[in-house]
Design an enzyme around this catalytic site. Structure first.
Site, PDB file in Angstrom:
ATOM      1  N   SER A 198       0.847  -1.195   0.000  1.00 34.55           N
ATOM      2  CA  SER A 198       0.000   0.000   0.000  1.00 34.55           C
ATOM      3  C   SER A 198       0.878   1.239   0.000  1.00 34.55           C
ATOM      4  O   SER A 198       2.100   1.154   0.089  1.00 34.55           O
ATOM      5  CB  SER A 198      -0.919   0.000   1.217  1.00 34.55           C
ATOM      6  OG  SER A 198      -0.158   0.343   2.356  1.00 34.55           O
ATOM      7  N   LYS A 199       0.225   2.365  -0.077  1.00 44.29           N
ATOM      8  CA  LYS A 199       0.844   3.687  -0.088  1.00 44.29           C
ATOM      9  C   LYS A 199       1.941   3.832   0.987  1.00 44.29           C
ATOM     10  O   LYS A 199       2.947   4.487   0.766  1.00 44.29           O
ATOM     11  CB  LYS A 199      -0.296   4.669   0.194  1.00 44.29           C
ATOM     12  CG  LYS A 199      -0.208   6.054  -0.370  1.00 44.29           C
ATOM     13  CD  LYS A 199      -0.209   6.143  -1.858  1.00 44.29           C
ATOM     14  CE  LYS A 199       0.883   7.103  -2.253  1.00 44.29           C
ATOM     15  NZ  LYS A 199       1.430   6.955  -3.526  1.00 44.29           N
ATOM     16  N   ARG A 200       1.666   3.214   2.156  1.00 48.41           N
ATOM     17  CA  ARG A 200       2.643   3.327   3.258  1.00 48.41           C
ATOM     18  C   ARG A 200       4.013   2.818   2.848  1.00 48.41           C
ATOM     19  O   ARG A 200       5.027   3.193   3.423  1.00 48.41           O
ATOM     20  CB  ARG A 200       2.223   2.434   4.442  1.00 48.41           C
ATOM     21  CG  ARG A 200       1.045   2.877   5.156  1.00 48.41           C
ATOM     22  CD  ARG A 200       0.731   1.947   6.294  1.00 48.41           C
ATOM     23  NE  ARG A 200       0.205   0.668   5.862  1.00 48.41           N
ATOM     24  CZ  ARG A 200       0.716  -0.503   6.179  1.00 48.41           C
ATOM     25  NH1 ARG A 200       1.800  -0.578   6.913  1.00 48.41           N
ATOM     26  NH2 ARG A 200       0.146  -1.611   5.748  1.00 48.41           N
TER      27      ARG A 200
END
Ligand code: GLU
Length: 495
Positions: free
Chosen positions: A264-266
């Protein structure tokens, strides 16, 4: 006939996972001389946007995942644009343009009693959910509208109460399907709910539109991420209730970030667009994506053009999650950059060099010179975006690194060395890497100083930094006039 599709919902960017799904479908089609279809699943009225459609098409095009059927695009310098036309005999390829068909199938299912109208309100559903929570059982629609009497139904219809259409899921038995990656799978029907197939707005849900389209577009294999595994038994039930042949499934393993959770974006850049703007080459990206969940028996890492399409198969797709490894992707990019012939590397880098604002159309250096400059640092490029950073001093006055000035130009004797070299290099004819090097070495020997005491100040004076290409080739490339000017300027730097 092999027919596969990539069916993105245009609610965001083209993510790594989506791009991998598109690539696997594309490769499977190419390998089997099948057809690769692009279908836009835009039935989420709230979240679908035309910008997202544009971004997804742009990403696919950049990766050269050209679709045989689907929206037709036109590309110019500013990106891709839809022409409004489509290729293929099974369109439209935007779901919102296929609503008549969904309506027709829904009416048929309704008349056969395979789906039913449900008038439950949001509050009814909320109380069912609370009840399930309190009883610690998984929430499932309780089917209370399944057997509404004709009278009750007519009354509600007459008063115009909003309703959805739900699928009448069998209460017993199991739903089986074939998955080329996971093997034969079976789901208990009583764990599946009477899922919604048409929303109260009249727009079909993903599960319904997807099945209707996969049937009418004659899709033979559904290759998609395994986050859809829970939808598949519902979709299979729909196929069966319509008497349609069920396609073969292949659910691709999920992609994990370095900490073991779903990518994910993280974890950093996750969209294809971001990788493009970071300076990755599309062929490196494709090669990398191909190995996210697939491998050859001999674990081949780098594939020549066209080789993936010859070798890809679903049998070698793994069931276990694939780990996204940013370092490996970067390594691949370096490998691909090194593999580019100089003229090709220049073509790929031009947008980056032009974007850096070193020149305008009137002052652009000739390509021959650019190629020669680029060659000097070829081994150091990891990303296309590194190129302007490493070569900027060839095109503009050096930006002096304060540490280099302090350590090298302010060192004992440095000014004397530069003053002497200014005179030496001014006389030099021809001005070649060889003659410059001989001259600098002779000077160091005459003065009984180390070569470094001559080379280092020269490098900082002409480039502003302590690291860079081979010193004498770089000086030759800059040219005598520029080099003399830069040494003079360096001598005048405030000390
Ligand atoms: N529109 C769905 C998605 O973007 C497609 C799923 C499928 O391939 O069936 O996840």
């Amino acid at each position: 006939m092999i027919r596969v599709r990539f069916a993105p919902s245009p609610t965001g960017h083209l993510h790594i996972g989506g791009a991998r799904t598109a690539l696997f479908n594309f490769l499977f089609a190419r390998r089997n001389r099948g057809t690769f279809i692009l279908r836009i699943e835009d039935t989420d009225e709230v979240r679908s946007t035309p910008e997202s459609v544009g971004g997804i098409l742009e990403g696919l095009r950049w990766l050269e995942l050209d679709w045989d059927e689907g929206p037709e695009i036109e590309a110019d310098g500013s990106g891709v644009k839809l022409t409004g036309r489509e290729n293929g005999d099974f369109g439209p390829y935007f779901q919102m343009e296929r609503q008549d068909l969904y309506r027709k199938i829904a009416t048929q299912l309704l008349s056969e009693g395979k789906i039913y109208r449900c008038y439950c309100t949001a509050e009814d559903l909320e109380s069912m959910r609370r009840h399930a929570q309190l009883s610690r059982i998984p929430f499932k629609y309780d089917g209370r509208c399944r057997e509404l009497s004709e009278d009750a139904m007519r009354g509600k219809a007459a008063s115009g109460e909003p309703h959805v259409l739900r699928f009448r899921m069998p209460q017993e038995g199991a739903t089986q399907f074939k998955d080329l990656i996971h093997g034969d799978l079976s789901f208990e029907n009583n764990l599946l709910d009477d899922f919604i197939i048409v929303k109260s707005s009249g727009i079909p849900t993903y599960n319904f539109a997807c099945v209707v389209d996969d049937h009418f577009m004659k899709i033979s294999h559904i290759i998609r991420g395994d986050d859809h595994l829970s939808n598949t038994p519902r979709q299979v039930r729909l196929f069966l209730s319509l008497g349609w042949e069920v396609p073969i499934f292949a659910h691709l393993s999920m992609i994990l970030g370095p900490d073991g959770s779903r990518l994910s974006k993280r974890h950093g850049a996750t969209s294809v667009e971001e990788y493009k703007s970071l300076g990755y080459l599309p062929e490196a990206m494709r090669n990398y994506l191909a190995l996210l969940g697939w491998s050859t028996s001999d674990s081949q890492q780098i594939f020549a053009p066209g080789e993936l399409a010859q070798k890809f198969d679903l049998e070698h797709c793994q069931k276990n999650p694939a780990a996204f490894d940013a370092q490996k992707l970067l390594w691949m990019n370096v490998t691909y950059i090194r593999g580019l012939a100089d003229p090709e590397l220049l073509e790929r880098s031009l947008p980056w060099l032009e974007g850096a604002g070193f020149w305008n159309s009137k002052t652009a250096p000739p390509k021959e010179r650019l190629r020669a400059i680029m060659r000097l640092e070829k081994e150091k490029y990891r990303l296309l975006s590194d190129i302007p950073k490493l070569l900027d001093f060839f095109f503009q006055e050096p930006k002096f690194d304060p540490q280099a000035v302090e350590k090298v130009l302010n060192a004992e004797n440095a000014s004397q060395v530069l003053t002497d070299m200014l005179a030496e290099l001014g006389k030099l004819d021809p001005f070649t890497a060889k003659s410059i090097e001989e001259n600098a070495r002779r000077y160091a020997a005459d003065k009984k100083i180390k070569n470094g005491a001559v080379f280092h100040p020269l490098r900082v004076a002409v480039s502003g930094r302590t690291q860079g290409p081979s010193l004498f080739e770089m000086i030759e490339m800059l040219g005598q006039t520029v080099v003399l000017g830069r040494i003079r300027s360096a001598l005048q730097l405030p000390r």
